[in-house]
Design a protein around this motif. Sequence first.
Motif, mmCIF file in Angstrom:
data_model
loop_
_atom_site.group_PDB
_atom_site.id
_atom_site.type_symbol
_atom_site.label_atom_id
_atom_site.label_comp_id
_atom_site.label_asym_id
_atom_site.label_seq_id
_atom_site.Cartn_x
_atom_site.Cartn_y
_atom_site.Cartn_z
ATOM 1 N N GLY A 165 0.772 -1.234 0.000
ATOM 2 C CA GLY A 165 0.000 0.000 0.000
ATOM 3 C C GLY A 165 0.800 1.279 0.000
ATOM 4 N N SER A 166 2.102 1.208 -0.233
ATOM 5 C CA SER A 166 2.899 2.425 -0.121
ATOM 6 C C SER A 166 3.916 2.560 -1.251
ATOM 7 C CB SER A 166 3.633 2.447 1.219
ATOM 8 O OG SER A 166 4.497 1.328 1.315
ATOM 9 N N SER A 167 3.553 2.107 -2.440
ATOM 10 C CA SER A 167 4.519 2.147 -3.533
ATOM 11 C C SER A 167 4.943 3.574 -3.867
ATOM 12 C CB SER A 167 3.942 1.467 -4.778
ATOM 13 O OG SER A 167 2.728 2.070 -5.167
ATOM 14 N N THR A 168 4.006 4.521 -3.827
ATOM 15 C CA THR A 168 4.362 5.889 -4.218
ATOM 16 C C THR A 168 5.292 6.535 -3.191
ATOM 17 O OG1 THR A 168 2.279 6.645 -3.220
ATOM 18 C CG2 THR A 168 2.298 6.255 -5.599
ATOM 19 N N THR A 169 4.972 6.422 -1.922
ATOM 20 C CA THR A 169 5.844 7.034 -0.919
ATOM 21 C C THR A 169 7.192 6.327 -0.860
ATOM 22 O OG1 THR A 169 4.854 5.636 0.808
ATOM 23 C CG2 THR A 169 3.909 7.824 0.497
ATOM 24 N N ALA A 170 7.187 5.012 -1.029
ATOM 25 C CA ALA A 170 8.441 4.274 -0.955
ATOM 26 C C ALA A 170 9.365 4.631 -2.110
ATOM 27 C CB ALA A 170 8.172 2.767 -0.941
ATOM 28 N N VAL A 171 8.809 4.815 -3.312
ATOM 29 C CA VAL A 171 9.649 5.171 -4.458
ATOM 30 C C VAL A 171 10.294 6.529 -4.236
ATOM 31 C CG1 VAL A 171 9.630 5.751 -6.907
ATOM 32 C CG2 VAL A 171 8.394 3.742 -6.110
ATOM 33 N N ALA A 172 9.517 7.484 -3.747
ATOM 34 C CA ALA A 172 10.080 8.812 -3.484
ATOM 35 C C ALA A 172 11.194 8.732 -2.445
ATOM 36 C CB ALA A 172 8.975 9.761 -3.015
ATOM 37 N N GLN A 173 11.008 7.919 -1.429
ATOM 38 C CA GLN A 173 12.036 7.774 -0.404
ATOM 39 C C GLN A 173 13.297 7.115 -0.968
ATOM 40 O OE1 GLN A 173 9.905 5.553 2.538
ATOM 41 N NE2 GLN A 173 8.764 7.331 3.291
ATOM 42 N N GLU A 174 13.104 6.120 -1.840
ATOM 43 C CA GLU A 174 14.257 5.448 -2.426
ATOM 44 C C GLU A 174 15.006 6.378 -3.379
ATOM 45 O OE1 GLU A 174 15.395 2.136 -1.585
ATOM 46 O OE2 GLU A 174 14.125 2.968 0.001
ATOM 47 N N ALA A 175 14.278 7.187 -4.128
ATOM 48 C CA ALA A 175 14.933 8.149 -5.020
ATOM 49 C C ALA A 175 15.766 9.143 -4.216
ATOM 50 C CB ALA A 175 13.885 8.877 -5.854
ATOM 51 N N GLU A 176 15.214 9.608 -3.105
ATOM 52 C CA GLU A 176 15.953 10.555 -2.268
ATOM 53 C C GLU A 176 17.189 9.891 -1.665
ATOM 54 O OE1 GLU A 176 15.193 13.561 1.547
ATOM 55 O OE2 GLU A 176 13.605 12.206 0.858
ATOM 56 N N ARG A 177 17.040 8.651 -1.239
ATOM 57 C CA ARG A 177 18.177 7.927 -0.666
ATOM 58 C C ARG A 177 19.315 7.776 -1.678
ATOM 59 N NH1 ARG A 177 20.331 2.952 -0.539
ATOM 60 N NH2 ARG A 177 18.857 2.245 -2.117
ATOM 61 N N LEU A 178 18.943 7.595 -2.955
ATOM 62 C CA LEU A 178 19.940 7.421 -4.008
ATOM 63 C C LEU A 178 20.458 8.750 -4.558
ATOM 64 C CD1 LEU A 178 18.173 4.493 -5.905
ATOM 65 C CD2 LEU A 178 20.355 4.350 -4.681
#
Length: 363
Positions: free
Chosen positions: A19-32
């Motif tokens: 249920g959190s694909s959108t927030t997780a992708v944004a977090q992963e992009a920021e981490r990278l």
Amino acid sequence: MSGDFVYEALPMRVVFRPGSSTTAVAQEAERLGLRRLLVLSGARGLGTAQAVADSLGGSCVGVHPGAVMHVPVEVADEAVEVARKLDADGCVAVGGGSAIGLGKAIALRAGLPLIAVPSTYAGSEMTPVWGLTEGGVKRTGRDPRVLPRSVVYDPELTLSMPPALSLTSAMNALAHAAEALYAPDASPVISLMAEEGVRSIAAALPAITAPPGAPGSAGGPRAQALYGAWLCGACLGATTMGLHHKLCHVLGGTFNLPHAATHTVLLPYVLAFNSPATPAASAALRRALGGVPDPAAELHSLARRLGAPRSLADLGLPPDGIARAAHLAASAPYANPRPASPDDLQAILTAAYDGAPPPPSGG
């Protein structure tokens, strides 16, 4: 456990968060540290891709819904050009194997880091394997540059799959684990993952192939199936593909047969052919499938009970394609536990073309 083995862990980061694909992708992009991301998808997955793009805000420079099956080289060329024109510093591939395969093509050719957001059970996101089709021939290779930097698994994204696609996509994942069990570079770790992956997907299949809205069609079974697909994909990424994948690549690249459905139809016949040479793998599959006596026969019967395509003829392979596919498969080397002559390949493909039950395993 006996015998020597080598196991090399791939540098993968997996975020499994329903249920959190959108927030997780944004977090992963920021981490990278990615600030100019191109979001990729196929036409069917454009809605989900757009939601992911929206979640990235100003870090998204565009959405490219150009992914198609088997990644034709001209489609890859176009996507690479789009990424370069937009000055993207990374890509997010949202969808099944076609979208992730397109992301890998960009990673390979343009050197851009890739975030994968799978919405099927294809498993490509867990491998350093790339594939491109040109002139009716599908070429594959391995390169660490195409391995996604991060994979975001959200079982809710699989709810949009029609039941028929859920079935063939899951059977595709099973094929990855089945071949990993008898791969020349298998290891105890991979064998454990493969058996658990098959067990998880097989247990979830009745629920994930139920009509949308049916009791049990969402929730736990979707997460269980995606967990299994993750394991099966990791097995594919860590081992050498054999006869089954070779035939599927020939049939897909040359005749444009649907990838997951081709895996579904062909797998029981290759398992039956290889079973005399793979007693340990066959035993693992019997355990994973609930103690059935013949894994090849069970997978053939299970696919039919759940409404899968019945034969290569149903998928559109022309009758004269059998000999051509056998010739193409025989002309290139591949790993397999049992040698397969051109006549053997012809017999396997003929049986799969007709759709009759495979011969008893071990005989």
